[in-house]
Design a protein around this motif. Structure first.
Motif, short mmCIF file in Angstrom:
data_model
loop_
_atom_site.label_atom_id
_atom_site.label_comp_id
_atom_site.label_asym_id
_atom_site.label_seq_id
_atom_site.Cartn_x
_atom_site.Cartn_y
_atom_site.Cartn_z
N PHE A 71 0.86 -1.32 0.00
CA PHE A 71 0.01 0.00 -0.06
C PHE A 71 0.97 1.45 -0.20
O PHE A 71 0.55 2.22 -0.81
CB PHE A 71 -0.93 -0.06 1.33
N GLN A 88 -4.49 1.82 -2.67
CA GLN A 88 -4.60 1.81 -1.28
C GLN A 88 -6.12 2.13 -0.96
O GLN A 88 -6.60 3.14 -1.22
CB GLN A 88 -3.81 2.77 -0.56
N GLY A 89 -6.76 1.36 -0.03
CA GLY A 89 -8.18 1.73 0.46
C GLY A 89 -8.22 2.77 1.49
O GLY A 89 -8.49 2.56 2.62
N TYR A 176 -4.97 -9.80 3.71
CA TYR A 176 -4.47 -8.41 4.13
C TYR A 176 -2.87 -8.74 4.71
O TYR A 176 -2.70 -9.76 5.55
CB TYR A 176 -5.30 -8.01 5.01
N ASN A 225 -11.19 -8.54 2.19
CA ASN A 225 -10.18 -7.79 1.34
C ASN A 225 -9.09 -8.74 0.86
O ASN A 225 -8.64 -9.62 1.62
CB ASN A 225 -9.43 -6.86 2.50
N ARG A 417 -6.39 -5.75 -7.94
CA ARG A 417 -7.57 -5.23 -6.81
C ARG A 417 -7.69 -3.52 -7.13
O ARG A 417 -6.70 -3.04 -7.24
CB ARG A 417 -7.21 -5.51 -5.63
N1 GLN Z 1 -6.49 -1.81 4.31
C1 GLN Z 1 -6.28 -0.96 3.10
C2 GLN Z 1 -6.10 -1.60 2.09
O1 GLN Z 1 -6.31 -2.82 1.95
C3 GLN Z 1 -4.69 -0.56 3.42
C4 GLN Z 1 -4.20 -0.42 4.94
C5 GLN Z 1 -2.72 -0.06 4.94
O2 GLN Z 1 -2.22 0.74 4.05
N2 GLN Z 1 -1.96 -0.63 5.72
O3 GLN Z 1 -5.95 -1.08 1.11
#
Ligand code: GLN
Length: 442
Positions: A71, A88-89, A176, A225, A417
């Motif tokens: 990320f 990045q989410g 994740y 995720n 993704r």
């Molecule tokens: N959970 C968020 C994602 O999957 C990113 C979290 C992070 O940057 N550590 O994009």
């Protein structure tokens, strides 16, 4: 792409940037980071005039194989290349005013010193009330709720507080990235069960076969995720009976529970006999578009909460006090807030999914989260990393290569993704760029 001495295929992210390169090695082989890597070099104060003495970066063995998180890498590249970041989410819009106002008020009211280690009492109560509303379970806010600095810390505290070196923990790949790293910090042995497209369903027989007398826990995540898969009742019931039969814990990351579009979210803790062996992990970030606040929590029966709190006490001790007070206001949001959130995200999802299909991707159905996974192979690039590199440099859009989320990176090489937690114009802009510049190989 190259092979290591055991013939394992390795891939190196070959951006021509100054970033610390990460490669996808997921084995016990040692990797020595390059001398002068940007992250941990020691430089003289006056670096422009004095010769720099650079030392090799150092890292403890348990973290040796992990690289800068994907990320961080991708968001840095987004800025560098001026690319639209669907990687990045994190939302590119702000959380609700009533929560921001509550934080400002808390700061003005002098709620600025250390909070109680396991949480501001009002927040523990608000979390328990929310959990009751969501699951029907009544939990004791004082003994069964621990506030942490984001769910990522709750995950770390859970692993470090409850898992012993040598314990086996089953994870569902893709996963994740912090799961594997924190399990490694705890000295656990990670066992992967791969969820495969198109529906990423749990291979239940494979899961049953993976349990041994060393298995301590199953780590799961629903909505999931990066795939957007939601665990079905049948899958959860099978996991539950497996855990009860074998006396296993379940660590359940449910941070996307309010972004459940195609089916109702089910907390595994609410299944019969499961609360006493489950740690439910959640946070404020996704639900309130405040990912930078880092307010998370772990809900577990007292005998498990003890271990989590012991780890949490020595990791961060306590979490930001004013943000906790604001979280109390957030969790008391009316039902209409959650409905609206879902409706907004549904619209965003439709824009992105429709757009990605028009661009020519094979798009896998996403039931929850703000992510969608696609097969990039119609565009003829060698793998997910090569595709993402091309997408950033030539198209100006960032996606996340998924191979980093597998124990065996090969399993993710066709998948990338995208996130839709961005305003609608940004999503449309990204689709437009892809329509103009990405061409299918026929
Ligand atoms: N959970 C968020 C994602 O999957 C990113 C979290 C992070 O940057 N550590 O994009």
């Amino acid at each position: 792409m190259y092979l290591d001495t055991r013939g394992v295929m390795l891939r190196q992210f070959s951006f021509k940037s100054s970033l610390l390169p990460f490669n996808y090695l997921r084995s016990s082989a040692k990797i020595h980071l390059p001398i002068g890597a940007t992250m941990s070099t020691f430089k003289n104060q006056n670096e422009s005039t004095q010769q720099q003495t650079q030392k090799p970066v150092q890292v403890a063995k348990r973290l040796e194989k992990f690289k800068t998180t994907i990320f961080t890498q991708m968001s840095t590249l987004a800025i560098k290349h001026g690319a639209i970041n669907l990687g990045q989410g994190f939302p590119n819009f702000d959380g609700p005013d009533f929560v921001k106002e509550a934080a400002i008020q808390a700061i003005k009211d002098g709620k600025n010193q250390y909070a109680r280690g396991h949480g501001v009492p009002e927040l523990n109560s608000a979390i328990a009330a929310r959990f009751h509303k969501d699951t029907g379970l009544v939990v004791d806010p004082e003994k069964e709720v621990t506030v942490t600095s984001g769910c990522t810390e709750a995950i770390a505290a859970t692993m470090l507080g409850l898992i012993n070196p040598g314990d086996e923990v089953i994870v569902f790949a893709p996963f994740y990235d912090s799961y594997e790293a924190t399990l490694s910090m705890a000295g656990a042995k990670v066992k992967g069960i791969t969820l495969r497209p198109p529906d990423f369903s749990v291979p239940l027989e494979e899961l049953k076969a993976a349990v041994t007398n060393k298995t301590r826990a199953i780590l799961m995540n629903t909505p999931h995720n990066p795939t957007g898969k939601m665990f079905t009742r049948e899958e959860l019931e099978t996991i539950a009976s497996l855990c009860i039969e074998n006396d296993l814990l379940v660590l359940s990351d449910e941070v996307y529970d309010k972004l459940a579009f195609e089916m109702d979210h089910i907390s595994i803790a609410s299944l019969p006999g499961m609360f006493e062996r489950t740690v439910t992990l959640n946070s404020l970030g996704k639900t309130f578009s405040l990912t930078g606040w880092k307010i998370g929590w772990a809900i577990a029966p007292p005998h498990l909460t003890w271990g989590i709190r012991q780890a949490h006490s020595y990791l961060t001790f306590a979490t930001s006090t004013p943000a906790q007070w604001a979280a109390v206001a957030a969790l008391k949001a009316p039902d209409s807030y959650f409905k609206e959130l879902k409706r907004d995200y549904n619209t965003k999802k439709e824009i992105l999914v429709k757009g990605l299909k028009e661009v020519g991707f094979k798009v896998f159905p996403s039931s929850g989260t703000y992510f969608v996974v696609v097969d990039h192979t119609p565009f003829g690039l060698e793998n997910d990393v090569a595709f993402c590199e091309y997408l950033i440099e030539e198209v100006g859009v960032v996606a996340i290569p998924t191979s980093v989320f597998y124990l065996n990176p090969e399993e993710g090489k066709n998948l990338v993704r995208f996130t839709f937690c961005k305003d609608e114009d940004t999503l449309r802009g990204a689709v437009e760029r892809m329509k103009q510049k990405l061409k299918r190989k026929v």
